[in-house]
Scaffold this motif. Sequence first.
Motif, mmCIF file in Angstrom:
data_model
loop_
_atom_site.group_PDB
_atom_site.id
_atom_site.type_symbol
_atom_site.label_atom_id
_atom_site.label_comp_id
_atom_site.label_asym_id
_atom_site.label_seq_id
_atom_site.Cartn_x
_atom_site.Cartn_y
_atom_site.Cartn_z
ATOM 1 N N PHE A 195 65.535 -39.019 -39.577
ATOM 2 C CA PHE A 195 65.915 -37.600 -39.570
ATOM 3 C C PHE A 195 65.227 -36.888 -38.406
ATOM 4 O O PHE A 195 64.001 -36.954 -38.255
ATOM 5 N N GLU A 196 65.995 -36.192 -37.585
ATOM 6 C CA GLU A 196 65.440 -35.439 -36.466
ATOM 7 C C GLU A 196 65.846 -33.977 -36.610
ATOM 8 O O GLU A 196 67.021 -33.632 -36.541
ATOM 9 N N ILE A 197 64.826 -33.141 -36.822
ATOM 10 C CA ILE A 197 65.092 -31.715 -37.075
ATOM 11 C C ILE A 197 65.730 -31.035 -35.866
ATOM 12 O O ILE A 197 66.476 -30.055 -35.991
ATOM 13 N N GLY A 198 65.448 -31.553 -34.660
ATOM 14 C CA GLY A 198 66.011 -30.953 -33.459
ATOM 15 C C GLY A 198 67.526 -30.992 -33.440
ATOM 16 O O GLY A 198 68.186 -30.087 -32.909
ATOM 17 N N LYS A 199 68.086 -32.068 -34.019
ATOM 18 C CA LYS A 199 69.534 -32.203 -34.038
ATOM 19 C C LYS A 199 70.199 -31.135 -34.909
ATOM 20 O O LYS A 199 71.337 -30.747 -34.672
ATOM 21 N N ILE A 200 69.455 -30.664 -35.944
ATOM 22 C CA ILE A 200 70.012 -29.645 -36.836
ATOM 23 C C ILE A 200 70.271 -28.357 -36.062
ATOM 24 O O ILE A 200 71.320 -27.726 -36.177
ATOM 25 N N PHE A 201 69.269 -27.960 -35.246
ATOM 26 C CA PHE A 201 69.389 -26.708 -34.504
ATOM 27 C C PHE A 201 70.472 -26.779 -33.418
ATOM 28 O O PHE A 201 70.950 -25.748 -32.960
ATOM 29 N N LYS A 202 70.828 -27.993 -33.035
ATOM 30 C CA LYS A 202 71.848 -28.150 -32.011
ATOM 31 C C LYS A 202 73.233 -28.390 -32.600
ATOM 32 O O LYS A 202 74.223 -28.400 -31.873
ATOM 33 N N SER A 203 73.291 -28.561 -33.913
ATOM 34 C CA SER A 203 74.563 -28.880 -34.554
ATOM 35 C C SER A 203 75.470 -27.662 -34.620
ATOM 36 O O SER A 203 75.014 -26.509 -34.645
ATOM 37 N N ASP A 204 76.771 -27.908 -34.680
ATOM 38 C CA ASP A 204 77.749 -26.833 -34.778
ATOM 39 C C ASP A 204 77.601 -26.058 -36.093
ATOM 40 O O ASP A 204 77.751 -24.836 -36.127
ATOM 41 N N ALA A 205 77.303 -26.787 -37.184
ATOM 42 C CA ALA A 205 77.169 -26.140 -38.490
ATOM 43 C C ALA A 205 76.043 -25.100 -38.475
ATOM 44 O O ALA A 205 76.187 -23.978 -38.987
ATOM 45 N N PHE A 206 74.882 -25.471 -37.890
ATOM 46 C CA PHE A 206 73.755 -24.542 -37.832
ATOM 47 C C PHE A 206 74.100 -23.322 -36.995
ATOM 48 O O PHE A 206 73.777 -22.189 -37.367
ATOM 49 N N LEU A 207 74.746 -23.550 -35.865
ATOM 50 C CA LEU A 207 75.102 -22.434 -34.994
ATOM 51 C C LEU A 207 76.070 -21.477 -35.691
ATOM 52 O O LEU A 207 75.952 -20.252 -35.554
ATOM 53 N N ILE A 208 77.008 -22.016 -36.469
ATOM 54 C CA ILE A 208 77.954 -21.169 -37.200
ATOM 55 C C ILE A 208 77.234 -20.344 -38.258
ATOM 56 O O ILE A 208 77.442 -19.131 -38.398
ATOM 57 N N ILE A 209 76.337 -21.008 -39.028
ATOM 58 C CA ILE A 209 75.596 -20.304 -40.093
ATOM 59 C C ILE A 209 74.696 -19.225 -39.498
ATOM 60 O O ILE A 209 74.658 -18.080 -39.973
ATOM 61 N N PHE A 210 73.978 -19.588 -38.446
ATOM 62 C CA PHE A 210 73.057 -18.635 -37.812
ATOM 63 C C PHE A 210 73.824 -17.429 -37.251
ATOM 64 O O PHE A 210 73.409 -16.275 -37.434
ATOM 65 N N THR A 211 74.938 -17.705 -36.599
ATOM 66 C CA THR A 211 75.744 -16.613 -36.028
ATOM 67 C C THR A 211 76.294 -15.709 -37.119
ATOM 68 O O THR A 211 76.309 -14.478 -36.976
#
Length: 407
Positions: A195-211
């Motif tokens: 598991f790499e936490i960095g990949k979460i912040f770069k994922s499309d799902a995270f960007l959609i939720i954050f936005t």
Amino acid sequence: MLSTFLLLFILTTGTQVYAVNPDVSNSEEAISAGKTIFNANCRTCHRLDQKNVGPALRGVTDRHSIDWTKRFIRNSQALIASGDAEAVAIAKEFNNLAMPAHEFLTDDDLMNLLAYIEYGDKADPAAAAAPTATEGAASAGGGIPSEYLTVILGVLVLVLFLILVVLGLIISILTKYLNNQKLDAADEEFINQKFEIGKIFKSDAFLIIFTTLLVAFVVKTALDELYTVGVQQGYAPKQPIAFSHQLHAGQYEIPCQYCHTGVEIGKSANIPSANICMNCHAHIQNVGGKEGISTEIQKIYNAVDNNQPIEWVRIHNLPDLSYFNHAQHVAVGGIECQTCHGPIQEMEVVYQYSALTMGWCIDCHRTTNVNAQGNEYYDKLVQLHSGSKQALKVKDIGGLECAKCHY
């Protein structure tokens, strides 16, 4: 309003359990009618279970007889003048603060009011302190209450968090299941990748939720600010002379109409001229025992000597598109100053007490009973309304018509 002095004879006892007089009805109909009377006449200064401008009201029928309470509400000054021991003691305790007569309230009105006081909302809806500008605009009917938007945003965040938790559990269960199966090397490497936490912040799902969350926060903030446009609740500008309403209207009991001469005869209440001040201050030249003329009073003398008006800063401002007539409300409607301006007699520095939004005015017109007793102005309207079982309210005489305020 059922003026401030009604509070003064009702002593609070916190959450004490009272022996309610059995003659007070606990029917839903009586409580509902009493709540209407309370909101229309008492809500500005009174609370049921906590102190506001004066003591809490609940328990009055345990502390006084119903007959005495009715007489006190209707005409406290007459009761005091008669030498009634209880009334005289109360008046003395509270510096002989006068309470206007409320003889327009019928026996049924008073019994319904007592029903609401004793059996009404345990969490008194009027118990909250004066709202802020944002809350005042929303609660007065100006739009979606700010707290609703906060709840919606909170629920959205909670739902997203629960979705992430459920997805995590699903992934964990699937990983364990697949590890027990015969897999080739490529599939096994993919399933057991670190598991790499960095990949979460770069994922499309995270960007959609954050936005989504960011946009929701910005929209909520913008709506909150829009609801405060034109609302000056709490506004207390510095005045050219440090005039104390607490001293003049409170301690010395000078009637509002003495200084604000237009309140009963015209649209505007009028800001008093320096000449009105000099009616008293030509003879009263010191304050608090100090010899000579105080600095603030000297400013009045200077204005008179130089024939210059005192440039008071206006506190209560309505939009130019709105029409409000003081005489219509005070002289005809019998509305007290404190209904809109709050406990003005307690203000060292005057501030805007009410929201004064359109929603606030409309809410008042919907709930306020017309004081028609002994007022020939309303005779024909009362006759036309005689067929209704409901009390005659401002809304029934055109109080909700656009042209009444927007001419």
